[in-house]
Motif scaffolding. Structure first.
Motif, PDB file in Angstrom:
ATOM      1  N   GLU A  33      40.557  77.543 -59.605  1.00  0.00           N
ATOM      2  CA  GLU A  33      41.167  76.827 -60.730  1.00  0.00           C
ATOM      3  C   GLU A  33      40.832  77.518 -62.058  1.00  0.00           C
ATOM      4  OE1 GLU A  33      43.202  73.984 -60.902  1.00  0.00           O
ATOM      5  OE2 GLU A  33      43.376  74.344 -58.752  1.00  0.00           O
ATOM      6  N   VAL A  34      41.749  77.347 -62.995  1.00  0.00           N
ATOM      7  CA  VAL A  34      41.593  77.889 -64.343  1.00  0.00           C
ATOM      8  C   VAL A  34      41.440  76.708 -65.298  1.00  0.00           C
ATOM      9  CG1 VAL A  34      42.726  79.235 -66.149  1.00  0.00           C
ATOM     10  CG2 VAL A  34      42.962  79.921 -63.747  1.00  0.00           C
ATOM     11  N   TYR A  35      40.458  76.806 -66.196  1.00  0.00           N
ATOM     12  CA  TYR A  35      40.153  75.730 -67.138  1.00  0.00           C
ATOM     13  C   TYR A  35      40.255  76.240 -68.566  1.00  0.00           C
ATOM     14  CZ  TYR A  35      38.235  73.679 -62.916  1.00  0.00           C
ATOM     15  OH  TYR A  35      38.097  73.191 -61.633  1.00  0.00           O
ATOM     16  N   ALA A  36      40.769  75.403 -69.445  1.00  0.00           N
ATOM     17  CA  ALA A  36      40.756  75.738 -70.866  1.00  0.00           C
ATOM     18  C   ALA A  36      39.299  75.971 -71.263  1.00  0.00           C
ATOM     19  CB  ALA A  36      41.361  74.601 -71.681  1.00  0.00           C
ATOM     20  N   LEU A  37      39.078  76.899 -72.174  1.00  0.00           N
ATOM     21  CA  LEU A  37      37.723  77.282 -72.560  1.00  0.00           C
ATOM     22  C   LEU A  37      36.857  76.081 -72.934  1.00  0.00           C
ATOM     23  CD1 LEU A  37      35.773  79.683 -73.184  1.00  0.00           C
ATOM     24  CD2 LEU A  37      36.622  79.551 -75.527  1.00  0.00           C
ATOM     25  N   ASP A  38      37.336  75.241 -73.823  1.00  0.00           N
ATOM     26  CA  ASP A  38      36.534  74.089 -74.254  1.00  0.00           C
ATOM     27  C   ASP A  38      36.269  73.120 -73.110  1.00  0.00           C
ATOM     28  OD1 ASP A  38      36.296  75.057 -76.827  1.00  0.00           O
ATOM     29  OD2 ASP A  38      37.963  73.872 -77.612  1.00  0.00           O
ATOM     30  N   ASP A  39      37.249  72.942 -72.231  1.00  0.00           N
ATOM     31  CA  ASP A  39      37.063  72.071 -71.068  1.00  0.00           C
ATOM     32  C   ASP A  39      36.009  72.658 -70.146  1.00  0.00           C
ATOM     33  OD1 ASP A  39      37.570  69.919 -69.260  1.00  0.00           O
ATOM     34  OD2 ASP A  39      38.991  71.171 -68.150  1.00  0.00           O
ATOM     35  N   PHE A  40      36.058  73.963 -69.928  1.00  0.00           N
ATOM     36  CA  PHE A  40      35.069  74.616 -69.069  1.00  0.00           C
ATOM     37  C   PHE A  40      33.657  74.429 -69.620  1.00  0.00           C
ATOM     38  CE2 PHE A  40      32.335  78.225 -68.133  1.00  0.00           C
ATOM     39  CZ  PHE A  40      32.269  78.115 -66.749  1.00  0.00           C
ATOM     40  N   VAL A  41      33.496  74.637 -70.914  1.00  0.00           N
ATOM     41  CA  VAL A  41      32.175  74.485 -71.527  1.00  0.00           C
ATOM     42  C   VAL A  41      31.701  73.034 -71.428  1.00  0.00           C
ATOM     43  CG1 VAL A  41      30.852  74.665 -73.674  1.00  0.00           C
ATOM     44  CG2 VAL A  41      32.449  76.491 -73.034  1.00  0.00           C
ATOM     45  N   ALA A  42      32.581  72.090 -71.700  1.00  0.00           N
ATOM     46  CA  ALA A  42      32.210  70.669 -71.625  1.00  0.00           C
ATOM     47  C   ALA A  42      31.821  70.278 -70.202  1.00  0.00           C
ATOM     48  CB  ALA A  42      33.356  69.796 -72.122  1.00  0.00           C
ATOM     49  N   ARG A  43      32.584  70.729 -69.221  1.00  0.00           N
ATOM     50  CA  ARG A  43      32.265  70.432 -67.822  1.00  0.00           C
ATOM     51  C   ARG A  43      30.935  71.071 -67.428  1.00  0.00           C
ATOM     52  NH1 ARG A  43      36.837  69.458 -64.029  1.00  0.00           N
ATOM     53  NH2 ARG A  43      38.645  68.898 -65.275  1.00  0.00           N
ATOM     54  N   SER A  44      30.711  72.303 -67.885  1.00  0.00           N
ATOM     55  CA  SER A  44      29.451  72.991 -67.595  1.00  0.00           C
ATOM     56  C   SER A  44      28.282  72.230 -68.200  1.00  0.00           C
ATOM     57  CB  SER A  44      29.475  74.417 -68.160  1.00  0.00           C
ATOM     58  OG  SER A  44      30.451  75.194 -67.530  1.00  0.00           O
ATOM     59  N   ARG A  45      28.455  71.788 -69.426  1.00  0.00           N
ATOM     60  CA  ARG A  45      27.393  71.031 -70.114  1.00  0.00           C
ATOM     61  C   ARG A  45      27.039  69.769 -69.324  1.00  0.00           C
ATOM     62  NH1 ARG A  45      29.797  70.662 -74.886  1.00  0.00           N
ATOM     63  NH2 ARG A  45      28.960  72.669 -75.515  1.00  0.00           N
ATOM     64  N   GLN A  46      28.064  69.059 -68.894  1.00  0.00           N
ATOM     65  CA  GLN A  46      27.819  67.822 -68.159  1.00  0.00           C
ATOM     66  C   GLN A  46      27.202  68.106 -66.787  1.00  0.00           C
ATOM     67  OE1 GLN A  46      31.272  65.315 -67.764  1.00  0.00           O
ATOM     68  NE2 GLN A  46      30.075  63.584 -67.058  1.00  0.00           N
ATOM     69  N   ALA A  47      27.775  69.046 -66.053  1.00  0.00           N
ATOM     70  CA  ALA A  47      27.294  69.339 -64.701  1.00  0.00           C
ATOM     71  C   ALA A  47      25.868  69.888 -64.706  1.00  0.00           C
ATOM     72  CB  ALA A  47      28.232  70.328 -64.016  1.00  0.00           C
ATOM     73  N   LEU A  48      25.584  70.830 -65.588  1.00  0.00           N
ATOM     74  CA  LEU A  48      24.245  71.402 -65.626  1.00  0.00           C
ATOM     75  C   LEU A  48      23.217  70.409 -66.162  1.00  0.00           C
ATOM     76  CD1 LEU A  48      25.209  75.016 -66.662  1.00  0.00           C
ATOM     77  CD2 LEU A  48      24.233  74.299 -64.468  1.00  0.00           C
ATOM     78  N   GLY A  49      23.654  69.506 -67.021  1.00  0.00           N
ATOM     79  CA  GLY A  49      22.767  68.429 -67.476  1.00  0.00           C
ATOM     80  C   GLY A  49      22.389  67.511 -66.330  1.00  0.00           C
ATOM     81  N   ILE A  50      23.380  67.144 -65.522  1.00  0.00           N
ATOM     82  CA  ILE A  50      23.108  66.308 -64.349  1.00  0.00           C
ATOM     83  C   ILE A  50      22.190  67.058 -63.378  1.00  0.00           C
ATOM     84  CG2 ILE A  50      24.141  65.297 -62.268  1.00  0.00           C
ATOM     85  CD1 ILE A  50      26.625  64.658 -64.074  1.00  0.00           C
ATOM     86  N   ALA A  51      22.479  68.338 -63.154  1.00  0.00           N
ATOM     87  CA  ALA A  51      21.661  69.135 -62.239  1.00  0.00           C
ATOM     88  C   ALA A  51      20.207  69.179 -62.710  1.00  0.00           C
ATOM     89  CB  ALA A  51      22.231  70.550 -62.137  1.00  0.00           C
ATOM     90  N   SER A  52      20.009  69.377 -64.003  1.00  0.00           N
ATOM     91  CA  SER A  52      18.663  69.417 -64.550  1.00  0.00           C
ATOM     92  C   SER A  52      17.948  68.068 -64.376  1.00  0.00           C
ATOM     93  CB  SER A  52      18.709  69.802 -66.024  1.00  0.00           C
ATOM     94  OG  SER A  52      17.410  69.866 -66.563  1.00  0.00           O
ATOM     95  N   GLU A  53      18.690  66.999 -64.578  1.00  0.00           N
ATOM     96  CA  GLU A  53      18.100  65.661 -64.404  1.00  0.00           C
ATOM     97  C   GLU A  53      17.748  65.386 -62.949  1.00  0.00           C
ATOM     98  OE1 GLU A  53      16.888  63.418 -66.605  1.00  0.00           O
ATOM     99  OE2 GLU A  53      17.246  65.128 -67.922  1.00  0.00           O
ATOM    100  N   ARG A  54      18.532  65.907 -62.027  1.00  0.00           N
ATOM    101  CA  ARG A  54      18.200  65.740 -60.602  1.00  0.00           C
ATOM    102  C   ARG A  54      16.881  66.433 -60.275  1.00  0.00           C
ATOM    103  NH1 ARG A  54      24.019  66.145 -57.405  1.00  0.00           N
ATOM    104  NH2 ARG A  54      24.824  64.181 -58.243  1.00  0.00           N
ATOM    105  N   VAL A  55      16.671  67.588 -60.895  1.00  0.00           N
ATOM    106  CA  VAL A  55      15.393  68.281 -60.716  1.00  0.00           C
ATOM    107  C   VAL A  55      14.268  67.423 -61.294  1.00  0.00           C
ATOM    108  CG1 VAL A  55      14.038  70.301 -61.411  1.00  0.00           C
ATOM    109  CG2 VAL A  55      16.406  70.585 -60.638  1.00  0.00           C
ATOM    110  N   ARG A  56      14.499  66.852 -62.484  1.00  0.00           N
ATOM    111  CA  ARG A  56      13.485  65.999 -63.109  1.00  0.00           C
ATOM    112  C   ARG A  56      13.134  64.815 -62.199  1.00  0.00           C
ATOM    113  NH1 ARG A  56      12.285  65.500 -68.411  1.00  0.00           N
ATOM    114  NH2 ARG A  56      14.339  66.214 -69.092  1.00  0.00           N
ATOM    115  N   GLU A  57      14.153  64.194 -61.607  1.00  0.00           N
ATOM    116  CA  GLU A  57      13.914  63.050 -60.723  1.00  0.00           C
ATOM    117  C   GLU A  57      13.080  63.440 -59.510  1.00  0.00           C
ATOM    118  OE1 GLU A  57      17.813  61.551 -59.807  1.00  0.00           O
ATOM    119  OE2 GLU A  57      18.163  60.896 -61.869  1.00  0.00           O
ATOM    120  N   LYS A  58      13.322  64.636 -59.000  1.00  0.00           N
ATOM    121  CA  LYS A  58      12.625  65.059 -57.788  1.00  0.00           C
ATOM    122  C   LYS A  58      11.247  65.649 -58.076  1.00  0.00           C
ATOM    123  CE  LYS A  58      13.178  67.483 -53.482  1.00  0.00           C
ATOM    124  NZ  LYS A  58      14.103  68.008 -52.515  1.00  0.00           N
TER     125      LYS A  58
END
Length: 94
Positions: A33-58
Motif C-alpha cells: 500500500e501507498v500512504y500520503a506522507l502525513d498519513d504515513f508519519v501519523a500512523r507510524s507515530r501511533q503504531a510505534l507509540g503503542i509498540a513502545s507502551e507494550r514494551v513498558r507494560e511487559k
C-alpha cells in the motif's frame, strides 16, 4: 515480544528498513500500500507509540529503539514536506 521489521520506499525512491518492537505495525500498514506522507508519519507515530507502551507494560520501561525509529521517520519525512502529493510505500514486513 515479537519484533517486526518493515521496509518502506520514500517519495524519491530510496528505501529504508524500519524497526518495531511489536507486531502492532501490521494493524496500521498493509504491505504494497501507498500512504500520503502525513498519513504515513501519523500512523507510524501511533503504531510505534503503542509498540513502545507494550514494551513498558511487559518490562517496566519504554522502548527507546521504537522512539528512535519514529524520530528517524520524522527526520526523513521532513525532506519531502514541501513536495505536493508525496507518498510512502510500505514494501514488506519481516
Amino acid at each position: 515480544m515479537p519484533v517486526m521489521h518493515f521496509r518502506i520506499q520514500w517519495p524519491d525512491g530510496d528505501e529504508a528498513n524500519c524497526y518495531s518492537p511489536s507486531r502492532v505495525i501490521g494493524e496500521f500498514f498493509v504491505p504494497g500500500e501507498v500512504y500520503a506522507l502525513d498519513d504515513f508519519v501519523a500512523r507510524s507515530r501511533q503504531a510505534l507509540g503503542i509498540a513502545s507502551e507494550r514494551v513498558r507494560e511487559k518490562y517496566g520501561f519504554a522502548c527507546s529503539a521504537a522512539m528512535d525509529q519514529l524520530a528517524q521517520i520524522e527526520r526523513d519525512a521532513a525532506r519531502f514536506r514541501e513536495r505536493p502529493g508525496a507518498t510512502v510505500k510500505v514494501i514488506e514486513f519481516s
